[in-house]
Motif scaffolding. Structure first.
Motif, PDB file in Angstrom:
ATOM      1  N   LEU A  37     -21.768 -36.350 -28.258  1.00 44.22           N
ATOM      2  CA  LEU A  37     -21.260 -37.625 -28.758  1.00 44.22           C
ATOM      3  C   LEU A  37     -20.719 -38.472 -27.609  1.00 44.22           C
ATOM      4  CD1 LEU A  37     -20.755 -39.413 -31.202  1.00 44.22           C
ATOM      5  CD2 LEU A  37     -18.527 -38.280 -31.493  1.00 44.22           C
ATOM      6  N   GLU A  38     -19.998 -37.834 -26.686  1.00 44.63           N
ATOM      7  CA  GLU A  38     -19.484 -38.555 -25.512  1.00 44.63           C
ATOM      8  C   GLU A  38     -20.617 -39.196 -24.718  1.00 44.63           C
ATOM      9  OE1 GLU A  38     -17.250 -35.804 -23.205  1.00 44.63           O
ATOM     10  OE2 GLU A  38     -15.561 -35.704 -24.611  1.00 44.63           O
ATOM     11  N   LYS A  39     -21.712 -38.460 -24.562  1.00 42.97           N
ATOM     12  CA  LYS A  39     -22.833 -38.956 -23.770  1.00 42.97           C
ATOM     13  C   LYS A  39     -23.567 -40.095 -24.474  1.00 42.97           C
ATOM     14  CE  LYS A  39     -23.772 -34.907 -20.899  1.00 42.97           C
ATOM     15  NZ  LYS A  39     -23.868 -35.574 -19.612  1.00 42.97           N
ATOM     16  N   ILE A  40     -23.814 -39.974 -25.779  1.00 39.90           N
ATOM     17  CA  ILE A  40     -24.567 -41.018 -26.459  1.00 39.90           C
ATOM     18  C   ILE A  40     -23.741 -42.296 -26.611  1.00 39.90           C
ATOM     19  CG2 ILE A  40     -26.041 -39.365 -27.657  1.00 39.90           C
ATOM     20  CD1 ILE A  40     -24.444 -39.829 -30.184  1.00 39.90           C
ATOM     21  N   VAL A  41     -22.418 -42.160 -26.620  1.00 39.21           N
ATOM     22  CA  VAL A  41     -21.564 -43.345 -26.647  1.00 39.21           C
ATOM     23  C   VAL A  41     -21.578 -44.051 -25.293  1.00 39.21           C
ATOM     24  CG1 VAL A  41     -19.162 -44.133 -26.759  1.00 39.21           C
ATOM     25  CG2 VAL A  41     -20.035 -42.574 -28.498  1.00 39.21           C
ATOM     26  N   SER A  42     -21.621 -43.274 -24.221  1.00 38.44           N
ATOM     27  CA  SER A  42     -21.473 -43.820 -22.868  1.00 38.44           C
ATOM     28  C   SER A  42     -22.778 -44.253 -22.224  1.00 38.44           C
ATOM     29  CB  SER A  42     -20.792 -42.794 -21.955  1.00 38.44           C
ATOM     30  OG  SER A  42     -19.542 -42.409 -22.461  1.00 38.44           O
ATOM     31  N   TYR A  43     -23.907 -43.616 -22.592  1.00 39.01           N
ATOM     32  CA  TYR A  43     -25.156 -43.849 -21.883  1.00 39.01           C
ATOM     33  C   TYR A  43     -26.296 -44.194 -22.834  1.00 39.01           C
ATOM     34  CZ  TYR A  43     -22.535 -41.316 -18.291  1.00 39.01           C
ATOM     35  OH  TYR A  43     -21.573 -40.910 -17.406  1.00 39.01           O
ATOM     36  N   GLU A  44     -27.370 -44.719 -22.251  1.00 36.43           N
ATOM     37  CA  GLU A  44     -28.591 -44.997 -22.991  1.00 36.43           C
ATOM     38  C   GLU A  44     -29.654 -43.977 -22.588  1.00 36.43           C
ATOM     39  OE1 GLU A  44     -28.983 -47.331 -25.294  1.00 36.43           O
ATOM     40  OE2 GLU A  44     -26.961 -48.152 -25.033  1.00 36.43           O
ATOM     41  N   TYR A  45     -30.437 -43.537 -23.564  1.00 35.39           N
ATOM     42  CA  TYR A  45     -31.487 -42.562 -23.309  1.00 35.39           C
ATOM     43  C   TYR A  45     -32.815 -43.031 -23.894  1.00 35.39           C
ATOM     44  CZ  TYR A  45     -27.553 -39.543 -22.147  1.00 35.39           C
ATOM     45  OH  TYR A  45     -26.413 -39.031 -21.571  1.00 35.39           O
ATOM     46  N   ASP A  46     -33.900 -42.654 -23.223  1.00 25.19           N
ATOM     47  CA  ASP A  46     -35.227 -42.993 -23.729  1.00 25.19           C
ATOM     48  C   ASP A  46     -35.635 -42.074 -24.867  1.00 25.19           C
ATOM     49  OD1 ASP A  46     -36.180 -45.157 -21.854  1.00 25.19           O
ATOM     50  OD2 ASP A  46     -35.635 -43.617 -20.411  1.00 25.19           O
ATOM     51  N   CYS A  47     -35.130 -40.841 -24.841  1.00 24.39           N
ATOM     52  CA  CYS A  47     -35.444 -39.889 -25.904  1.00 24.39           C
ATOM     53  C   CYS A  47     -34.326 -38.849 -25.974  1.00 24.39           C
ATOM     54  CB  CYS A  47     -36.789 -39.213 -25.633  1.00 24.39           C
ATOM     55  SG  CYS A  47     -37.368 -38.135 -26.966  1.00 24.39           S
ATOM     56  N   ILE A  48     -33.975 -38.445 -27.187  1.00 23.31           N
ATOM     57  CA  ILE A  48     -32.943 -37.428 -27.398  1.00 23.31           C
ATOM     58  C   ILE A  48     -33.549 -36.265 -28.167  1.00 23.31           C
ATOM     59  CG2 ILE A  48     -30.725 -36.898 -28.484  1.00 23.31           C
ATOM     60  CD1 ILE A  48     -29.962 -39.834 -28.125  1.00 23.31           C
ATOM     61  N   LEU A  49     -33.421 -35.055 -27.609  1.00 26.84           N
ATOM     62  CA  LEU A  49     -33.848 -33.832 -28.286  1.00 26.84           C
ATOM     63  C   LEU A  49     -32.612 -33.219 -28.931  1.00 26.84           C
ATOM     64  CD1 LEU A  49     -36.125 -32.362 -25.467  1.00 26.84           C
ATOM     65  CD2 LEU A  49     -36.686 -34.059 -27.205  1.00 26.84           C
ATOM     66  N   LEU A  50     -32.641 -33.076 -30.234  1.00 17.09           N
ATOM     67  CA  LEU A  50     -31.414 -32.807 -30.971  1.00 17.09           C
ATOM     68  C   LEU A  50     -31.521 -31.550 -31.836  1.00 17.09           C
ATOM     69  CD1 LEU A  50     -28.617 -33.998 -31.650  1.00 17.09           C
ATOM     70  CD2 LEU A  50     -29.711 -35.381 -33.421  1.00 17.09           C
ATOM     71  N   ASP A  51     -30.733 -30.522 -31.489  1.00 26.06           N
ATOM     72  CA  ASP A  51     -30.665 -29.304 -32.297  1.00 26.06           C
ATOM     73  C   ASP A  51     -29.768 -29.574 -33.503  1.00 26.06           C
ATOM     74  OD1 ASP A  51     -30.913 -26.723 -33.164  1.00 26.06           O
ATOM     75  OD2 ASP A  51     -29.429 -25.901 -31.772  1.00 26.06           O
ATOM     76  N   ILE A  52     -30.131 -29.002 -34.655  1.00 29.33           N
ATOM     77  CA  ILE A  52     -29.327 -29.224 -35.862  1.00 29.33           C
ATOM     78  C   ILE A  52     -28.054 -28.392 -35.840  1.00 29.33           C
ATOM     79  CG2 ILE A  52     -29.219 -28.793 -38.344  1.00 29.33           C
ATOM     80  CD1 ILE A  52     -31.986 -29.806 -38.648  1.00 29.33           C
ATOM     81  N   MET A  53     -28.178 -27.116 -35.470  1.00 29.69           N
ATOM     82  CA  MET A  53     -27.033 -26.208 -35.545  1.00 29.69           C
ATOM     83  C   MET A  53     -26.282 -26.193 -34.218  1.00 29.69           C
ATOM     84  SD  MET A  53     -27.298 -25.315 -38.634  1.00 29.69           S
ATOM     85  CE  MET A  53     -26.042 -24.038 -38.714  1.00 29.69           C
ATOM     86  N   LYS A 171     -27.195 -53.606 -12.986  1.00 30.07           N
ATOM     87  CA  LYS A 171     -27.329 -52.581 -11.945  1.00 30.07           C
ATOM     88  C   LYS A 171     -26.721 -51.250 -12.370  1.00 30.07           C
ATOM     89  CE  LYS A 171     -23.240 -54.284  -9.451  1.00 30.07           C
ATOM     90  NZ  LYS A 171     -22.755 -54.899  -8.201  1.00 30.07           N
ATOM     91  N   THR A 172     -25.678 -51.291 -13.187  1.00 33.18           N
ATOM     92  CA  THR A 172     -25.087 -50.049 -13.674  1.00 33.18           C
ATOM     93  C   THR A 172     -26.049 -49.334 -14.616  1.00 33.18           C
ATOM     94  OG1 THR A 172     -22.864 -50.993 -13.512  1.00 33.18           O
ATOM     95  CG2 THR A 172     -23.124 -49.025 -14.877  1.00 33.18           C
ATOM     96  N   ALA A 173     -26.676 -50.097 -15.508  1.00 32.06           N
ATOM     97  CA  ALA A 173     -27.644 -49.514 -16.435  1.00 32.06           C
ATOM     98  C   ALA A 173     -28.832 -48.943 -15.683  1.00 32.06           C
ATOM     99  CB  ALA A 173     -28.110 -50.568 -17.435  1.00 32.06           C
ATOM    100  N   LEU A 174     -29.272 -49.651 -14.653  1.00 32.36           N
ATOM    101  CA  LEU A 174     -30.393 -49.170 -13.848  1.00 32.36           C
ATOM    102  C   LEU A 174     -30.026 -47.868 -13.136  1.00 32.36           C
ATOM    103  CD1 LEU A 174     -33.228 -49.595 -12.677  1.00 32.36           C
ATOM    104  CD2 LEU A 174     -32.192 -50.996 -10.870  1.00 32.36           C
ATOM    105  N   ALA A 175     -28.831 -47.826 -12.576  1.00 35.64           N
ATOM    106  CA  ALA A 175     -28.380 -46.628 -11.871  1.00 35.64           C
ATOM    107  C   ALA A 175     -28.279 -45.440 -12.822  1.00 35.64           C
ATOM    108  CB  ALA A 175     -27.037 -46.893 -11.204  1.00 35.64           C
ATOM    109  N   GLU A 176     -27.733 -45.663 -14.001  1.00 34.86           N
ATOM    110  CA  GLU A 176     -27.605 -44.587 -14.979  1.00 34.86           C
ATOM    111  C   GLU A 176     -28.977 -44.118 -15.450  1.00 34.86           C
ATOM    112  OE1 GLU A 176     -25.137 -46.139 -18.024  1.00 34.86           O
ATOM    113  OE2 GLU A 176     -23.269 -45.902 -16.890  1.00 34.86           O
ATOM    114  N   GLN A 177     -29.908 -45.056 -15.590  1.00 34.39           N
ATOM    115  CA  GLN A 177     -31.245 -44.714 -16.041  1.00 34.39           C
ATOM    116  C   GLN A 177     -31.983 -43.847 -15.027  1.00 34.39           C
ATOM    117  OE1 GLN A 177     -32.674 -45.479 -18.962  1.00 34.39           O
ATOM    118  NE2 GLN A 177     -34.641 -44.548 -18.461  1.00 34.39           N
ATOM    119  N   VAL A 178     -31.845 -44.177 -13.747  1.00 35.46           N
ATOM    120  CA  VAL A 178     -32.608 -43.496 -12.701  1.00 35.46           C
ATOM    121  C   VAL A 178     -31.874 -42.286 -12.134  1.00 35.46           C
ATOM    122  CG1 VAL A 178     -33.695 -43.795 -10.437  1.00 35.46           C
ATOM    123  CG2 VAL A 178     -33.828 -45.626 -12.130  1.00 35.46           C
TER     124      VAL A 178
END
Length: 225
Positions: A37-53, A171-178
Motif C-alpha cells: 500500500l505504501e508503494k502504490i500510494v507513493s509510486y506509479e507502476y506499469d504493471c502490478i502482480l498481486l497475490d490474494i493471500m 523529472k521525479t516521475a522519470l527517475a522513479e520510472q527508470v
C-alpha cells in the motif's frame, strides 16, 4: 517498464524478481499488504502482480484501494486460489488478468507483455515516431533503418518518453520510472542529466526526427523535431 510484485512467499518472490529483471523490467517488491500500500500510494507502476493471500490483508483489498486511486490498470492477480468466484471478483474489481499458482515464469512474462501492449500500445510491441522505431521486446532502436545503440538506462528513458510523446514528464516521475527504489537515497538528479545528455547526442548524430526537450526545473518531453 516498472513492475511491482506483491507476494509473501519469499522464495517465489525472489524467483519472479530475478526472472523479470532478466527481461529488462525494473522490478520492485512488497511482501505485505502494508508495504504494498505504501508503494502504490507513493509510486506509479506499469504493471502490478498481486497475490490474494497476504499475511496482513488481502490482494483484493489492495485492488479496491488501487481502484479508488484510479490506479487499477495493468493488474495481474497471481494466486493459489483457483475458484471461479475469486477470478470473477478480481476481474470485476478491475484486474486485467488472473494467473493461478503454480505457473511457469514464461507464461507470467507473456501475460505481462500482453497487458502492457493492450493498455499502452493498443497491442503493438513497437513505437514509431518520425524516422525512429523502438522495439520494446528486443530493446532495439532504429533510425531510418540503422540501429541506434543505447545503454539500458538510455533505452528506458527514450521508450518511456516515447510512450508519453508530447507530454511533459516530471523529472521525479522519470527517475522513479527508470531507477525505482534507488531514487529514495539520491541527493540530486545528476545521473539523469548525464543519461539525457548522452541520449540527445546519439539522437542528433543519427539525424533522428525526434528530440528530447527540457523544461527547466520541471522535466522533459519527447517531440517530433
Amino acid at each position: 517498464m516498472k513492475l511491482l510484485v506483491v507476494e509473501d512467499e519469499i522464495d517465489l518472490l525472489e524467483v519472479i524478481r530475478q526472472s523479470l529483471e532478466k527481461e529488462n523490467y525494473l522490478v520492485e517488491t512488497a511482501g505485505s499488504y502494508v508495504l504494498a500500500l505504501e508503494k502504490i500510494v507513493s509510486y506509479e507502476y506499469d504493471c502490478i502482480l498481486l497475490d490474494i493471500m497476504l499475511p496482513d490483508g488481502t490482494g483484493l483489498d489492495l485492488l479496491a484501494e488501487l481502484k479508488q486511486m484510479n490506479k487499477s490498470d495493468n493488474v495481474i492477480i497471481i494466486s493459489a486460489k483457483d475458484s471461479l468466484e475469486d477470478k470473477i471478483k478480481g476481474l470485476e474489481m478491475g484486474a486485467d488478468d488472473y494467473l493461478v499458482k503454480p505457473f511457469h515464469i514464461a507464461e507470467l512474462n507473456a501475460r505481462i507483455k500482453s497487458v502492457l501492449r493492450r493498455k499502452s500500445l493498443n497491442g503493438k510491441n513497437t513505437i514509431e515516431h518520425a524516422n525512429v522505431k523502438i522495439d520494446l521486446d528486443e530493446r532495439q532502436v532504429w533510425i531510418d533503418g540503422d540501429e541506434l545503440v543505447l545503454n539500458r538506462k538510455e533505452f528506458d528513458i527514450l521508450s518511456y518518453l516515447a510512450v508519453n510523446k508530447n507530454r511533459l514528464v516530471n523529472k521525479t516521475a522519470l527517475a522513479e520510472q527508470v531507477w525505482g527504489d534507488y531514487m529514495d537515497g539520491a541527493d540530486d538528479y545528476e545521473f539523469i542529466y548525464s543519461q539525457i545528455k548522452n541520449l540527445r547526442k546519439k539522437l542528433k548524430e543519427k539525424l533522428a526526427g525526434i528530440e528530447v526537450q527540457a523544461v527547466y526545473g520541471i522535466g522533459y518531453k519527447l517531440v517530433v523535431a
